[in-house]
Scaffold this active site. Structure first.
Site, PDB file in Angstrom:
ATOM      1  N   HIS A  58       0.834  -1.204   0.000  1.00  0.00           N
ATOM      2  CA  HIS A  58       0.000   0.000   0.000  1.00  0.00           C
ATOM      3  C   HIS A  58       0.870   1.255   0.000  1.00  0.00           C
ATOM      4  CE1 HIS A  58      -4.048  -1.773   1.612  1.00  0.00           C
ATOM      5  NE2 HIS A  58      -3.598  -2.420   0.555  1.00  0.00           N
ATOM      6  N   GLU A  60       1.113   4.118   1.828  1.00  0.00           N
ATOM      7  CA  GLU A  60       1.774   4.615   3.040  1.00  0.00           C
ATOM      8  C   GLU A  60       2.941   3.710   3.434  1.00  0.00           C
ATOM      9  OE1 GLU A  60      -2.655   5.666   3.296  1.00  0.00           O
ATOM     10  OE2 GLU A  60      -1.475   3.938   2.698  1.00  0.00           O
ATOM     11  N   CYS A 100      -5.594   2.412   5.683  1.00  0.00           N
ATOM     12  CA  CYS A 100      -6.382   1.222   6.005  1.00  0.00           C
ATOM     13  C   CYS A 100      -6.166   0.786   7.451  1.00  0.00           C
ATOM     14  CB  CYS A 100      -6.069   0.081   5.042  1.00  0.00           C
ATOM     15  SG  CYS A 100      -4.377  -0.533   5.130  1.00  0.00           S
ATOM     16  N   CYS A 110      -1.950  -0.040   7.059  1.00  0.00           N
ATOM     17  CA  CYS A 110      -1.165   1.199   6.972  1.00  0.00           C
ATOM     18  C   CYS A 110      -1.314   2.059   8.222  1.00  0.00           C
ATOM     19  CB  CYS A 110      -1.564   1.979   5.731  1.00  0.00           C
ATOM     20  SG  CYS A 110      -1.070   1.123   4.220  1.00  0.00           S
TER      21      CYS A 110
END
Length: 166
Positions: A58, A60, A100, A110
């Site tokens: 992801h 981040e 998330c 994240c």
């Protein structure tokens, strides 16, 4: 440039990162920018986007990973005496979508990665819709004292970019 314009500039940069993401029907296209405010002028520390690095990653998490991989000599531009952890503790995170709080893949969320990094603030373009999971990333961040700021003005574009491929 006003303080608000500066924040929107970094969120726009995060949107440019999100647009680099390969669309998929089962995940969002998200972009992230880490910004250091240790010097007089803010400096971009790292950027990331969804699925940029191997392993269903992801935005981040990718930005954090890329920053942590910088050699010590490159950290001097942020603060000559600071470590990766010290620089991250003063960082602002700009992300096109709420970090998330749960991953259907079983990978670490994240929000947890940002909490572990002890970032200072998180600026968010749009909340994560309930397409895949019920996200509580912003709540998770705020519950540990990370300032959460919902930026206004790019919600529609953030969501449109995120849902490419759906």
């Amino acid at each position: 440039m006003t303080f608000e314009d500066q924040h929107l500039k970094y969120l726009q940069l995060a949107l440019e990162e999100a647009k680099k993401c390969t669309p998929t029907p089962t995940a969002f296209c998200v972009g992230c920018v880490l910004v250091s405010r240790l010097s007089a002028e803010p400096l971009v520390m790292s950027t990331g986007y969804s699925r940029e690095l191997p392993g269903n990653t992801h935005a981040e998490a990718n930005a954090l990973s890329k920053f942590r991989s910088l050699p010590q000599e490159e950290l001097c531009r942020f603060d000559p005496a600071a470590s990766h952890a010290e620089i991250l503790a003063s960082a602002d995170v700009y992300t096109t979508m709420e970090p998330c709080s749960i991953r259907t893949s079983g990978l670490s969320p994240c929000a947890d990665a940002l909490i572990d990094a002890q970032v200072k603030r998180c600026f968010i373009g749009v909340g994560e819709p309930d397409d895949f999971v019920q996200c509580e990333g912003a709540q998770k961040l705020a519950s540990v004292g990370i300032e959460v700021v919902w930026l206004k003005g790019l919600e529609g574009e953030s969501l449109s970019v995120a849902r490419r491929g759906h």
